[in-house]
Design an enzyme around this catalytic site. Structure first.
Site, PDB file in Angstrom:
ATOM      1  N   SER A  36      -4.461  79.392  37.299  1.00  0.00           N
ATOM      2  CA  SER A  36      -4.762  77.972  38.979  1.00  0.00           C
ATOM      3  C   SER A  36      -5.359  76.404  38.033  1.00  0.00           C
ATOM      4  O   SER A  36      -5.929  77.449  37.076  1.00  0.00           O
ATOM      5  CB  SER A  36      -5.599  78.014  40.380  1.00  0.00           C
ATOM      6  OG  SER A  36      -6.147  77.390  40.660  1.00  0.00           O
ATOM      7  N   ARG A  37      -5.408  75.964  38.313  1.00  0.00           N
ATOM      8  CA  ARG A  37      -5.796  74.007  37.836  1.00  0.00           C
ATOM      9  C   ARG A  37      -7.460  74.422  37.583  1.00  0.00           C
ATOM     10  O   ARG A  37      -8.053  73.708  36.664  1.00  0.00           O
ATOM     11  CB  ARG A  37      -5.567  72.909  38.194  1.00  0.00           C
ATOM     12  CG  ARG A  37      -3.733  73.094  37.074  1.00  0.00           C
ATOM     13  CD  ARG A  37      -3.268  71.709  37.770  1.00  0.00           C
ATOM     14  NE  ARG A  37      -3.293  72.134  39.419  1.00  0.00           N
ATOM     15  CZ  ARG A  37      -2.409  70.918  39.679  1.00  0.00           C
ATOM     16  NH1 ARG A  37      -2.142  69.550  39.233  1.00  0.00           N
ATOM     17  NH2 ARG A  37      -2.180  70.886  40.719  1.00  0.00           N
ATOM     18  N   LYS A  90       5.890  80.859  51.345  1.00  0.00           N
ATOM     19  CA  LYS A  90       7.048  80.559  52.034  1.00  0.00           C
ATOM     20  C   LYS A  90       6.646  79.080  51.881  1.00  0.00           C
ATOM     21  O   LYS A  90       5.359  78.397  51.970  1.00  0.00           O
ATOM     22  CB  LYS A  90       7.405  81.009  53.525  1.00  0.00           C
ATOM     23  CG  LYS A  90       5.877  80.563  54.177  1.00  0.00           C
ATOM     24  CD  LYS A  90       5.748  78.660  54.707  1.00  0.00           C
ATOM     25  CE  LYS A  90       4.640  79.262  55.704  1.00  0.00           C
ATOM     26  NZ  LYS A  90       3.995  77.995  55.856  1.00  0.00           N
TER      27      LYS A  90
END
Length: 305
Positions: A36-37, A90
């Protein structure tokens, strides 16, 4: 038996709310790393670079992609080419073609690929499908309304190209509809409300074949409305409430299945990995694409978080 190791890529709201708790409950999976950033999960190793994770952690055999759909293809492609199994939130991508390309890569590499539709795991969905089996649908109404400020607070990406706008929640309803109907339907007409200066819709009205219609709204205050009603020529009336988690058939409330959406998805992913199989159903995305193609675009007042 030692659980398989999984890496979550994209540590945001959906990862914290659903994926991390589901993995914690899973008898099949262990959360071994995140990419993750900015986000993180307490006690779990974090990488800021996906390529570095793939290189340094060959023991991680599956990645669960939880970032917005605009970036999903590039991450999925790298993972598949590295021989890792891939599970995708999704919608699985921002276009049909890119997801179809991922299917080809997964087949070539012999790894599992899962495009998840969590709403299909709702407690009433299987019962609704059984109640409609073999019947002729004559009418259907989908009402899917919620407050974007509550469910996507400050998440500007939902209004960027590929962010899907109100179809981000609406595709949950479409995933249920395509699961429970005994025969497929197709979009015949649509109206899409685009806030001035935004690239995706904030509300929509859609008509399908077989008398099915859909009303989407991302500005509803208070409790959300996540309801689907279906009527048949045989006189059966099926109502799904609360996002597929409460089922009524002909006015009688039916018992729900003993199932939790995200734990069920990770159980399914374990099956796919065992079989080196692919589970990618693009019918919900096809309806969204068709609504975009046929939809009359209406400009409405500006929106800001």
């Amino acid at each position: 038996m030692t659980n398989r190791k999984v890496c979550i890529v994209g540590v945001g709201k959906i990862a914290h709310d659903q994926h991390v708790p589901a993995i914690d409950k899973s008898p099949d999976w262990e959360l071994a790393a995140t990419v993750s950033r900015a986000g993180s999960v307490e006690g779990i190793p974090i990488f800021r670079d996906f390529d570095v994770m793939l290189e340094e952690r060959p023991d991680i055999e599956m990645v669960s992609l939880c970032m917005p759909p605009m970036a999903r293809y590039q991450y999925a492609r790298k993972a598949l080419l590295a021989g890792r199994h891939v599970m995708m939130e999704k919608p699985p991508g921002q276009t049909l073609a890119e997801v179809q390309a991922l299917v080809g890569m997964a087949k070539e590499k012999g790894v599992a690929l899962f495009a998840t539709w969590h709403s299909r795991m709702g407690k009433g969905v299987a019962g609704a499908k059984a109640a409609l089996a073999g019947k002729e649908v004559t009418r259907g109404q989908i009402t899917w309304k919620e407050d974007v400020r509550q469910w996507h607070p400050g998440q500007e990406w939902v209004f960027e190209p590929g962010g899907m706008g109100v179809f981000d929640p609406g595709i949950n309803a479409l995933s249920i509809l395509t699961e429970i109907l005994p025969e497929p339907v197709h979009v015949t007409r649509a109206e899409l409300d685009f806030p001035e200066g935004r690239y995706t819709a904030i509300a929509a009205r859609i008509e399908f074949s077989r008398g099915v219609s859909m009303d989407l709204d991302w500005l509803q205050k208070g409790d959300p409305s996540w309801d689907i009603e279906v009527e048949t020529a045989e006189g059966t009336r099926v109502v799904l409430k609360f996002g597929g988690n409460e089922l009524w058939v002909d006015g009688e409330k039916m018992p729900g299945a003993e199932i939790e959406e995200y734990p069920a998805l990770y159980a399914r992913m374990a099956e796919l990995v065992d079989q080196r199989a692919i589970d990618v159903d693009l019918s919900p995305m096809t309806h969204v694409a068709d609504a975009m193609t046929l939809g009359k675009r209406l400009t409405v007042e500006p929106f800001s978080f």
